[in-house]
Write a protein that holds these residues in place. Structure first.
Motif, short mmCIF file in Angstrom:
data_model
loop_
_atom_site.label_atom_id
_atom_site.label_comp_id
_atom_site.label_asym_id
_atom_site.label_seq_id
_atom_site.Cartn_x
_atom_site.Cartn_y
_atom_site.Cartn_z
N LEU A 1 -1.24 -21.39 -45.53
CA LEU A 1 -0.77 -22.62 -46.11
C LEU A 1 0.35 -21.53 -46.59
O LEU A 1 1.05 -23.07 -47.28
CB LEU A 1 -1.47 -23.99 -46.96
CG LEU A 1 -0.39 -24.56 -47.72
CD1 LEU A 1 -0.16 -26.01 -46.50
CD2 LEU A 1 -2.32 -25.93 -48.54
N ALA A 2 0.52 -20.82 -47.75
CA ALA A 2 1.10 -20.49 -48.57
C ALA A 2 2.77 -19.86 -47.54
O ALA A 2 3.38 -19.89 -48.16
CB ALA A 2 0.47 -19.03 -49.15
N GLU A 3 2.24 -19.49 -46.32
CA GLU A 3 2.79 -18.51 -45.30
C GLU A 3 3.94 -19.56 -45.02
O GLU A 3 5.17 -19.71 -44.40
CB GLU A 3 2.03 -18.05 -44.18
CG GLU A 3 0.97 -17.08 -45.14
CD GLU A 3 0.71 -16.34 -44.06
OE1 GLU A 3 0.78 -17.24 -42.49
OE2 GLU A 3 0.03 -15.78 -43.82
N ARG A 4 3.34 -21.43 -45.52
CA ARG A 4 4.35 -21.92 -44.64
C ARG A 4 4.87 -23.39 -45.77
O ARG A 4 5.27 -24.41 -45.79
CB ARG A 4 3.26 -23.37 -43.83
CG ARG A 4 2.48 -22.49 -42.81
CD ARG A 4 1.28 -23.27 -42.03
NE ARG A 4 1.24 -22.66 -40.80
CZ ARG A 4 0.47 -21.81 -40.51
NH1 ARG A 4 0.46 -21.01 -41.53
NH2 ARG A 4 0.86 -20.78 -39.32
N ARG B 1 1.98 -23.22 -55.59
CA ARG B 1 0.93 -23.05 -56.23
C ARG B 1 -0.66 -23.43 -55.98
O ARG B 1 -0.94 -23.82 -55.12
CB ARG B 1 0.78 -24.55 -57.02
CG ARG B 1 0.34 -24.36 -58.31
CD ARG B 1 0.45 -25.40 -59.74
NE ARG B 1 -0.29 -25.02 -60.62
CZ ARG B 1 -0.30 -26.03 -61.74
NH1 ARG B 1 -0.02 -27.53 -60.96
NH2 ARG B 1 -0.85 -25.52 -62.96
N LEU B 2 -1.07 -22.00 -55.87
CA LEU B 2 -2.27 -21.47 -55.55
C LEU B 2 -3.16 -21.65 -57.11
O LEU B 2 -3.14 -22.63 -57.31
CB LEU B 2 -2.10 -19.85 -55.56
CG LEU B 2 -1.60 -19.78 -53.95
CD1 LEU B 2 -0.88 -18.45 -53.66
CD2 LEU B 2 -2.24 -21.04 -51.99
N GLY B 3 -4.46 -20.48 -57.06
CA GLY B 3 -4.93 -20.88 -57.70
C GLY B 3 -6.34 -20.18 -57.94
O GLY B 3 -6.49 -19.72 -57.16
N ALA B 4 -7.70 -19.99 -58.83
CA ALA B 4 -8.74 -19.96 -59.36
C ALA B 4 -9.43 -20.66 -58.68
O ALA B 4 -9.87 -22.02 -58.48
CB ALA B 4 -9.28 -19.39 -60.32
N PHE B 5 -10.18 -20.20 -56.99
CA PHE B 5 -11.29 -21.24 -55.96
C PHE B 5 -12.69 -21.44 -56.80
O PHE B 5 -12.95 -19.96 -57.08
CB PHE B 5 -11.12 -21.85 -54.24
CG PHE B 5 -10.22 -21.82 -54.42
CD1 PHE B 5 -9.89 -23.29 -54.12
CD2 PHE B 5 -8.77 -21.13 -53.68
CE1 PHE B 5 -8.54 -24.08 -53.62
CE2 PHE B 5 -8.26 -21.72 -53.44
CZ PHE B 5 -8.44 -23.44 -52.84
N ARG B 6 -13.62 -21.67 -56.77
CA ARG B 6 -15.81 -21.63 -57.54
C ARG B 6 -15.65 -22.76 -56.30
O ARG B 6 -15.31 -23.63 -56.57
CB ARG B 6 -15.22 -21.92 -58.49
CG ARG B 6 -16.88 -21.84 -58.55
CD ARG B 6 -17.31 -22.15 -60.75
NE ARG B 6 -16.76 -20.67 -61.19
CZ ARG B 6 -17.06 -19.80 -61.85
NH1 ARG B 6 -18.51 -19.51 -60.98
NH2 ARG B 6 -17.03 -19.48 -62.46
N LEU B 7 -16.80 -21.93 -55.49
CA LEU B 7 -17.76 -22.63 -54.40
C LEU B 7 -18.74 -22.68 -54.48
O LEU B 7 -19.37 -21.36 -54.71
CB LEU B 7 -17.49 -21.73 -53.46
CG LEU B 7 -17.70 -21.55 -51.72
CD1 LEU B 7 -17.26 -23.72 -51.33
CD2 LEU B 7 -17.37 -21.05 -50.15
N LEU C 1 -7.08 -29.54 -51.61
CA LEU C 1 -7.03 -28.95 -52.95
C LEU C 1 -6.13 -28.58 -53.30
O LEU C 1 -5.42 -29.39 -54.54
CB LEU C 1 -8.39 -28.14 -53.60
CG LEU C 1 -9.34 -28.48 -53.71
CD1 LEU C 1 -10.90 -27.47 -54.18
CD2 LEU C 1 -9.60 -30.31 -54.62
N LEU C 2 -5.18 -28.12 -52.28
CA LEU C 2 -4.02 -27.35 -52.51
C LEU C 2 -3.02 -28.48 -52.46
O LEU C 2 -1.41 -28.45 -52.75
CB LEU C 2 -3.74 -26.57 -51.67
CG LEU C 2 -4.89 -25.45 -51.72
CD1 LEU C 2 -4.46 -23.66 -51.08
CD2 LEU C 2 -4.14 -24.65 -53.58
N ALA C 3 -3.33 -29.45 -51.54
CA ALA C 3 -2.11 -30.29 -51.46
C ALA C 3 -2.07 -31.59 -52.34
O ALA C 3 -1.26 -31.65 -52.55
CB ALA C 3 -2.71 -31.90 -50.40
N ARG C 4 -3.24 -31.65 -52.93
CA ARG C 4 -3.22 -32.13 -54.04
C ARG C 4 -2.65 -31.32 -55.46
O ARG C 4 -1.96 -32.59 -56.24
CB ARG C 4 -4.79 -32.29 -54.93
CG ARG C 4 -5.61 -33.72 -54.10
CD ARG C 4 -6.99 -33.87 -53.70
NE ARG C 4 -7.19 -33.93 -55.53
CZ ARG C 4 -8.58 -34.25 -56.01
NH1 ARG C 4 -9.80 -33.78 -55.15
NH2 ARG C 4 -9.27 -33.86 -56.87
N ALA C 5 -2.60 -30.06 -55.57
CA ALA C 5 -2.59 -29.18 -57.20
C ALA C 5 -1.13 -29.26 -56.29
O ALA C 5 0.00 -29.29 -57.36
CB ALA C 5 -2.77 -28.12 -56.50
#
Length: 288
Positions: A75-78, A83-89, A112-116
Motif C-alpha cells: 500500500l505504501a508503494e501506491r 502514514r504507517l505505524g506499529a502493528f500488534r497481532l 487499519l491503514l485506510a482508517r489511519a
C-alpha cells in the motif's frame, strides 16, 4: 490505537476449473467468514513494525515475510506519504490451515491503514495492494460472504447469508498450498472436469443454501488427504457427529468444518470432540 478483527475465511465450496496459461489455477469458491479469529491493532506512526503474540504466534512469525508487513509495504508503494505505524497481532488462528489466517491478517492491516490515512474502503489502491499481497487477500477485505473466482481477483457481489452454526477442526498439521495444487497434476491450459458450481442467490434460507452446498465440493480434498492423511480422520469424526448436516475441508486444508442446525448442538459436539482429541484445535463458529 486502531483495532479490527481478522476472522477465519472458510471455503464452503472450492471448485478447480483448470489451470490458466499463466500457471495459476482457476477457481470457483463460495467464501464465508467466522465470528472469531485474530485481532490486529495499529498505533499510527512514521515507521513500520509488527509484534505478534497469542497461542499460535510462534508459527506465524513476525519477520519481513509476514503478510501484515507485506500488505503495508504494497500500500505504501501506491499511496505517497502513507502514514504507517506499529502493528500488534494477537494470533489465535492456526497457520497454513486452509482458513486464510495470514490473508485475513493482511486485509485487516489494509483496513487499519485506510482508517489511519482517510482512505475510502472502495479506494482502488487498497484492492491493488491486496491482490499484490496474496490471492486470498482481496476477498478478505470486506470479510463478508461472496463468490470468489479466477485466482482470487474476481469477486462476486456481497451475499446475504443465513447464519450457519459450525464446528471447525484443525488437527495441528500444517498443509502448504502449493504441493496440494501440484497433486492435481494440471498443466497450464488444461481444464478439470466436474459439475458446474451451483448458483448461490443472496438471501437464501439455511435449508436452501445447504441443498445447494451439497451439490458443490472441494476439489482439493483428495489431494490434501494424500498430503496429510489425518484429514480423513477429521472428516470421519465430523460426519459421524449427531446433527451434522454437511462436513467438508476448507481451502487446501487441513482445517475442516461441519454445519449444524443450532449453535447449542455445535457446541455440544465440539466439547465431545475436544475430550476425544485434546491435541486438535476445535472451535465453534457462526459462519456467514
Amino acid at each position: 490505537m486502531l483495532s479490527t478483527r481478522a476472522p477465519a475465511k472458510i471455503n464452503l465450496t472450492l471448485h478447480v476449473r483448470g489451470r490458466r496459461a499463466d500457471g495459476y489455477h482457476a477457481l470457483e469458491s463460495l467464501v464465508v467468514f467466522s465470528g472469531g479469529g485474530d485481532t490486529l491493532s495499529l498505533t499510527p506512526g512514521p515507521s513500520l513494525s509488527l509484534a505478534v503474540s497469542g497461542p499460535t504466534a510462534p508459527a506465524a512469525g513476525a519477520g519481513d515475510d509476514n503478510l501484515v508487513l507485506r500488505a503495508a509495504r504494497h500500500l505504501a508503494e501506491r499511496v505517497e506519504g502513507l502514514r504507517l505505524g506499529a502493528f500488534r497481532l494477537e494470533k489465535r488462528l492456526p497457520v497454513a490451515a486452509g482458513i486464510g489466517g495470514g490473508s485475513s491478517d493482511a486485509a485487516a492491516a489494509l483496513r487499519l491503514l485506510a482508517r489511519a490515512n482517510g482512505l475510502a474502503p472502495e479506494d482502488a489502491r487498497l484492492h491493488e495492494a491486496a491482490r499484490a499481497t496474496g490471492s486470498d487477500v482481496p476477498v478478505c477485505l470486506d470479510g463478508r460472504a461472496r463468490m470468489m473466482r479466477g485466482a482470487g481477483e474476481s469477486l462476486g457481489p456481497l451475499l446475504a447469508m443465513p447464519l450457519l452454526p459450525a464446528v471447525l477442526i484443525n488437527p495441528g498439521v500444517p498443509v502448504e498450498t502449493r504441493p496440494v495444487f501440484a497433486r492435481l497434476g494440471l498443466q497450464p491450459g488444461e481444464s478439470l472436469s466436474g459439475a458446474a458450481h451451483p448458483e448461490i442467490a443472496s438471501g437464501a434460507s439455511a435449508a436452501e443454501l445447504l441443498a445447494l452446498l451439497e451439490k458443490g465440493r472441494n476439489d482439493l480434498e483428495d489431494a490434501a488427504c494424500l498430503q496429510a492423511p489425518v484429514i480423513v480422520d477429521v472428516l470421519a469424526v465430523l460426519r459421524a457427529a449427531r446433527g451434522c448436516r454437511l462436513a467438508r475441508m476448507s481451502g487446501s486444508g487441513a482445517t475442516c468444518f461441519a454445519i449444524f442446525a443450532m449453535p447449542q448442538l455445535a457446541a455440544k459436539v465440539a466439547r465431545a470432540i475436544r475430550r476425544q482429541h485434546p491435541e486438535w484445535w476445535v472451535k465453534t463458529a457462526a459462519l456467514r
